[in-house]
Design an enzyme around this catalytic site. Structure first.
Site, PDB file in Angstrom:
ATOM      1  N   LYS A 195      -8.754  -5.918 -12.156  1.00  0.00           N
ATOM      2  CA  LYS A 195      -9.659  -5.991 -10.999  1.00  0.00           C
ATOM      3  C   LYS A 195     -10.379  -4.642 -10.801  1.00  0.00           C
ATOM      4  O   LYS A 195      -9.748  -3.599 -10.870  1.00  0.00           O
ATOM      5  CB  LYS A 195      -8.837  -6.340  -9.741  1.00  0.00           C
ATOM      6  CG  LYS A 195      -9.696  -6.440  -8.503  1.00  0.00           C
ATOM      7  CD  LYS A 195      -8.871  -6.762  -7.271  1.00  0.00           C
ATOM      8  CE  LYS A 195      -9.781  -6.511  -6.073  1.00  0.00           C
ATOM      9  NZ  LYS A 195      -9.459  -7.098  -4.867  1.00  0.00           N
ATOM     10  N   LYS A 240     -11.471   1.482  -7.432  1.00  0.00           N
ATOM     11  CA  LYS A 240     -11.620   2.929  -7.529  1.00  0.00           C
ATOM     12  C   LYS A 240     -10.373   3.547  -8.145  1.00  0.00           C
ATOM     13  O   LYS A 240     -10.446   4.404  -9.017  1.00  0.00           O
ATOM     14  CB  LYS A 240     -11.762   3.453  -6.103  1.00  0.00           C
ATOM     15  CG  LYS A 240     -12.779   4.487  -5.912  1.00  0.00           C
ATOM     16  CD  LYS A 240     -12.873   4.872  -4.450  1.00  0.00           C
ATOM     17  CE  LYS A 240     -11.708   4.573  -3.665  1.00  0.00           C
ATOM     18  NZ  LYS A 240     -11.213   4.516  -2.488  1.00  0.00           N
ATOM     19  N   LYS A 285       0.836  -1.216   0.000  1.00  0.00           N
ATOM     20  CA  LYS A 285       0.000   0.000   0.000  1.00  0.00           C
ATOM     21  C   LYS A 285       0.866   1.260   0.000  1.00  0.00           C
ATOM     22  O   LYS A 285       0.550   2.244  -0.658  1.00  0.00           O
ATOM     23  CB  LYS A 285      -0.937   0.015   1.223  1.00  0.00           C
ATOM     24  CG  LYS A 285      -2.322  -0.511   0.922  1.00  0.00           C
ATOM     25  CD  LYS A 285      -3.284   0.642   0.678  1.00  0.00           C
ATOM     26  CE  LYS A 285      -4.375   0.408  -0.303  1.00  0.00           C
ATOM     27  NZ  LYS A 285      -5.383  -0.473  -0.211  1.00  0.00           N
TER      28      LYS A 285
END
Ligand code: TRP
Length: 332
Positions: free
Chosen positions: A197, A200, A115
């Site tokens: 996938k 957003k 991340k």
């Protein structure tokens, strides 16, 4: 029949809900509320671990997520719906668990580095971000939940939750926390309109809040097998993101029909998309009408959250009595 076993899951309030969230999580949650004692919550603190610099968007995200929970079929009479930050016991347990959690356990959770890479523009070298899976652990074990319905991407988080529950029980010689199990969803990866996938951040998502026109537009402009240039060219459905979405939204007969049609050039891409559009709209229409109702009924939303929060706090408070006692803390 309801087994009385506890299920818990949460969704981070960080923007709009898309079809991937609906199929991968919410639909599953709805099914589980018949069988288990389910707790579902909006993770607004988790949204701040990465979104702390932009809190302005949070209130709106929380409200929209609640509307989407209900519009997707979560029933406040059959499950407990609440907002994480309204149950401060989660934060207390997070703090106490932080005393017993080795740093290395958190540093080696794969999502931690991933991340940070993905969101390079944000400064995620924070204490709160490292503690993301620990807060998630507190969310789960404070209800002594047995099952946690999540996508495969959350499996490493569940693993550390199990380890922490075990460590706590061992350290204080009490079986306070059961080790939670993941309940994996049937459609972990719903493809977006570009075949990656649905997410957003890729800009490839169909949102529950999109209008029928927008949904139609998005599907119409989807890529198909690039080898099918002319209507008479044959194609390979497996190379077409449209077919991947058929697998999620269309019946087996329709899937077989469009796959065969693609291979033989018996069906054009436009007609194939039209079938998909019809099926996606059929799923979204009841959600849209419920959303419309709920958007205009803030009093009902408030009532649902108040009721859910009260029930969640009571359950969480019971566990905290045991935790404080185990850790030698003063209790009146
Ligand atoms: N990390 C989850 C997500 O990104 C949200 C979440 C927070 C969660 N706490 C949880 C999920 C507890 C399951 C259980 O969607």
């Amino acid at each position: 029949m309801n087994t009385g076993e506890k299920v818990l899951s949460g969704m981070q309030a960080s923007g709009r809900v898309h079809l991937g969230n609906f199929v991968g999580a919410l639909q599953n949650w709805v099914r589980l509320q018949e069988r288990y004692d389910c707790y579902y919550f909006i993770a607004d603190w988790h949204a701040l671990t990465t979104g702390y610099a932009n809190p302005g968007a949070l209130t709106e995200s929380v409200n929209d997520l609640l509307i989407n929970f209900l519009a997707s079929g979560l029933d406040p009479d059959r499950c407990t719906i609440f907002i994480q930050s309204q149950v401060p016991e989660h934060a207390e347990l997070h703090l106490l668990l932080s005393m017993i959690t080795p740093l290395g356990w958190l540093e080696r959770v794969p999502t931690y580095k991933e991340k940070q890479q993905e969101l390079k523009e944000r400064d995620l070298s924070t204490y709160g971000f490292l503690g993301y899976p620990l807060l998630q652990t507190a969310d789960i074990i404070i209800y002594r939940a047995k099952y946690v319905p999540v996508g495969v991407d959350q499996v490493p988080h569940l693993e550390i939750s199990r380890e922490i529950a075990r460590r706590f029980n061992n350290l204080y010689c009490k079986e306070i926390f059961p080790e939670p199990d993941a309940l994996l969803t049937k459609f972990p990866k719903v493809p977006g309109i570009d075949g990656r996938k649905m997410s957003k951040s890729y800009g490839n998502a169909i949102y529950l809040s999109d209008s029928p026109k927008e949904v139609e537009q998005k599907i119409r402009t989807m890529m198909t097998d690039p080898a099918r240039v002319k209507r008479t060219d044959t194609g390979d459905p497996e190379l077409s993101p449209v077919y991947q979405l058929h697998k999620v939204f269309s019946s087996q007969e329709e899937q077989d029909e469009v796959a065969a049609g693609c291979r033989t050039a018996g069906i054009g891409c436009i007609d194939c998309k039209k079938i998909l559009i019809r099926n996606v709209l059929r799923v979204l229409e009841p959600i849209w009408s419920k959303r419309e109702e709920l958007i205009h009924d803030p009093a009902r939303l408030r009532h649902i959250i108040e009721k859910g929060t009260k029930k969640a706090r009571e359950a969480a408070a019971e566990t905290m009595v045991l935790v404080r006692e185990a850790m030698g803390l003063y209790q009146p």
